[in-house]
Design a protein around this motif. Structure first.
Motif, PDB file in Angstrom:
ATOM      1  N   ASP A  40       1.510  -1.948   7.302  1.00 22.20           N
ATOM      2  CA  ASP A  40       0.407  -2.904   7.216  1.00 22.20           C
ATOM      3  C   ASP A  40      -0.020  -3.412   8.588  1.00 22.20           C
ATOM      4  O   ASP A  40      -1.176  -3.788   8.787  1.00 22.20           O
ATOM      5  CB  ASP A  40       0.745  -4.059   6.274  1.00 22.20           C
ATOM      6  CG  ASP A  40       2.003  -4.795   6.653  1.00 22.20           C
ATOM      7  OD1 ASP A  40       2.952  -4.165   7.165  1.00 22.20           O
ATOM      8  OD2 ASP A  40       2.063  -6.020   6.436  1.00 22.20           O
ATOM      9  N   HIS A 110      -3.002   2.853   4.837  1.00 23.06           N
ATOM     10  CA  HIS A 110      -3.260   1.663   5.648  1.00 23.06           C
ATOM     11  C   HIS A 110      -4.209   1.958   6.809  1.00 23.06           C
ATOM     12  O   HIS A 110      -5.068   1.122   7.134  1.00 23.06           O
ATOM     13  CB  HIS A 110      -1.954   1.069   6.178  1.00 23.06           C
ATOM     14  CG  HIS A 110      -1.256   0.198   5.191  1.00 23.06           C
ATOM     15  ND1 HIS A 110      -1.743  -1.021   4.778  1.00 23.06           N
ATOM     16  CD2 HIS A 110      -0.094   0.363   4.522  1.00 23.06           C
ATOM     17  CE1 HIS A 110      -0.913  -1.573   3.911  1.00 23.06           C
ATOM     18  NE2 HIS A 110       0.093  -0.738   3.725  1.00 23.06           N
ATOM     19  N   PRO A 161       0.770  -1.064  -5.427  1.00 20.11           N
ATOM     20  CA  PRO A 161       0.216  -2.260  -4.765  1.00 20.11           C
ATOM     21  C   PRO A 161      -0.456  -1.941  -3.426  1.00 20.11           C
ATOM     22  O   PRO A 161      -1.490  -2.521  -3.096  1.00 20.11           O
ATOM     23  CB  PRO A 161       1.431  -3.168  -4.559  1.00 20.11           C
ATOM     24  CG  PRO A 161       2.426  -2.711  -5.554  1.00 20.11           C
ATOM     25  CD  PRO A 161       2.194  -1.232  -5.730  1.00 20.11           C
ATOM     26  N   ILE A 162       0.107  -1.015  -2.671  1.00 27.16           N
ATOM     27  CA  ILE A 162      -0.491  -0.622  -1.394  1.00 27.16           C
ATOM     28  C   ILE A 162      -1.816   0.078  -1.639  1.00 27.16           C
ATOM     29  O   ILE A 162      -2.819  -0.197  -0.975  1.00 27.16           O
ATOM     30  CB  ILE A 162       0.474   0.274  -0.602  1.00 27.16           C
ATOM     31  CG1 ILE A 162       1.666  -0.541  -0.137  1.00 27.16           C
ATOM     32  CG2 ILE A 162      -0.225   0.941   0.579  1.00 27.16           C
ATOM     33  CD1 ILE A 162       2.785   0.266   0.454  1.00 27.16           C
ATOM     34  N   GLU A 164      -3.810  -0.226  -4.228  1.00 32.54           N
ATOM     35  CA  GLU A 164      -4.790  -1.205  -4.694  1.00 32.54           C
ATOM     36  C   GLU A 164      -5.320  -2.054  -3.542  1.00 32.54           C
ATOM     37  O   GLU A 164      -6.522  -2.325  -3.462  1.00 32.54           O
ATOM     38  CB  GLU A 164      -4.160  -2.123  -5.751  1.00 32.54           C
ATOM     39  CG  GLU A 164      -3.993  -1.470  -7.094  1.00 32.54           C
ATOM     40  CD  GLU A 164      -5.314  -1.241  -7.796  1.00 32.54           C
ATOM     41  OE1 GLU A 164      -6.153  -2.151  -7.826  1.00 32.54           O
ATOM     42  OE2 GLU A 164      -5.504  -0.126  -8.292  1.00 32.54           O
ATOM     43  N   THR A 165      -4.447  -2.467  -2.641  1.00 32.89           N
ATOM     44  CA  THR A 165      -4.862  -3.275  -1.491  1.00 32.89           C
ATOM     45  C   THR A 165      -5.812  -2.488  -0.593  1.00 32.89           C
ATOM     46  O   THR A 165      -6.863  -3.001  -0.183  1.00 32.89           O
ATOM     47  CB  THR A 165      -3.633  -3.723  -0.682  1.00 32.89           C
ATOM     48  OG1 THR A 165      -2.785  -4.499  -1.525  1.00 32.89           O
ATOM     49  CG2 THR A 165      -4.029  -4.533   0.536  1.00 32.89           C
ATOM     50  N   CYS A 166      -5.463  -1.256  -0.297  1.00 30.87           N
ATOM     51  CA  CYS A 166      -6.299  -0.424   0.574  1.00 30.87           C
ATOM     52  C   CYS A 166      -7.619  -0.065  -0.093  1.00 30.87           C
ATOM     53  O   CYS A 166      -8.667  -0.062   0.559  1.00 30.87           O
ATOM     54  CB  CYS A 166      -5.531   0.829   0.997  1.00 30.87           C
ATOM     55  SG  CYS A 166      -4.103   0.450   2.029  1.00 30.87           S
ATOM     56  N   CYS A 169      -9.799  -3.125   0.100  1.00 31.20           N
ATOM     57  CA  CYS A 169     -10.301  -3.304   1.464  1.00 31.20           C
ATOM     58  C   CYS A 169     -11.474  -2.367   1.730  1.00 31.20           C
ATOM     59  O   CYS A 169     -12.493  -2.773   2.304  1.00 31.20           O
ATOM     60  CB  CYS A 169      -9.171  -3.055   2.452  1.00 31.20           C
ATOM     61  SG  CYS A 169      -9.643  -3.301   4.167  1.00 31.20           S
TER      62      CYS A 169
END
Length: 180
Positions: A40, A110, A161-162, A164-166, A169
């Motif tokens: 991250d 990321h 979770p990674i 979904e976050t990326c 973004c």
């Protein structure tokens, strides 16, 4: 290397094009060195370099992919090739498996998200068609990783979770470019 220090440095040198400071924030280019940086934080480094090297940010998929370290890009493609070979019934030979596959998937996602965010900052509100196309392609690529169940997608998919976050973004980046 902390998040606050990375962003503070980027804001101090924002739009200066200072290659010396930007090189201090360059992503590691070996698997060994990548083990010492949280994935991250790589997002923040890409964003910080985008702020410093403002004029170098290009609205293209090629620019986004150029932000990915070459060792990560080759390992990611190798993992996809191995999965494709396995799905087609071929035995995978000649592949280097000395790297951490889990880390490669996380780093790839990321860095893509960081590059999209950097492009978002540079082209916010412009409605640039080329930036829109590049960001849309990244959103679709990450969404396909999330939704697909074929072996190549499963081999390329980071933790949910990674991912979904990326994906979020990249989607927000696309929205910011089109806003205005």
């Amino acid at each position: 290397t902390a998040a606050g220090a990375t962003l503070a440095l980027s804001l101090m040198y924002m739009k200066t094009g200072n290659q010396t400071v930007a090189s201090a924030l360059a992503l590691p280019d070996t698997h060994f060195l990548l083990e010492f940086v949280r994935p991250d934080f790589l997002t923040l480094r890409v964003i910080a370099r985008s702020l410093i090297l403002w004029d170098d940010v290009q609205p293209s998929k090629a620019w986004i992919e150029a932000q990915i370290p070459s060792v990560v890009k080759s390992a990611y493609e190798e993992m996809r090739s191995m999965a494709k070979d396995a799905a087609e019934g071929y035995r995978s030979t000649g592949y280097d498996s000395t790297y951490d596959r889990h880390a490669v998937r996380q780093i790839h996602a990321h860095v893509i998200a960081g590059a999209c965010f950097g492009m978002r900052l540079r082209f916010a509100g412009t409605g640039d068609a080329i930036a829109k196309s590049a960001l849309c392609e990244c959103v679709m690529e990450l969404n396909t990783l999330r939704e697909a169940n074929h072996p190549v997608a499963i081999a390329s998919r980071p933790d949910f979770p990674i991912l979904e976050t990326c994906l979020g973004c990249c989607a927000i980046s696309l929205a910011m470019v089109l806003a205005g």
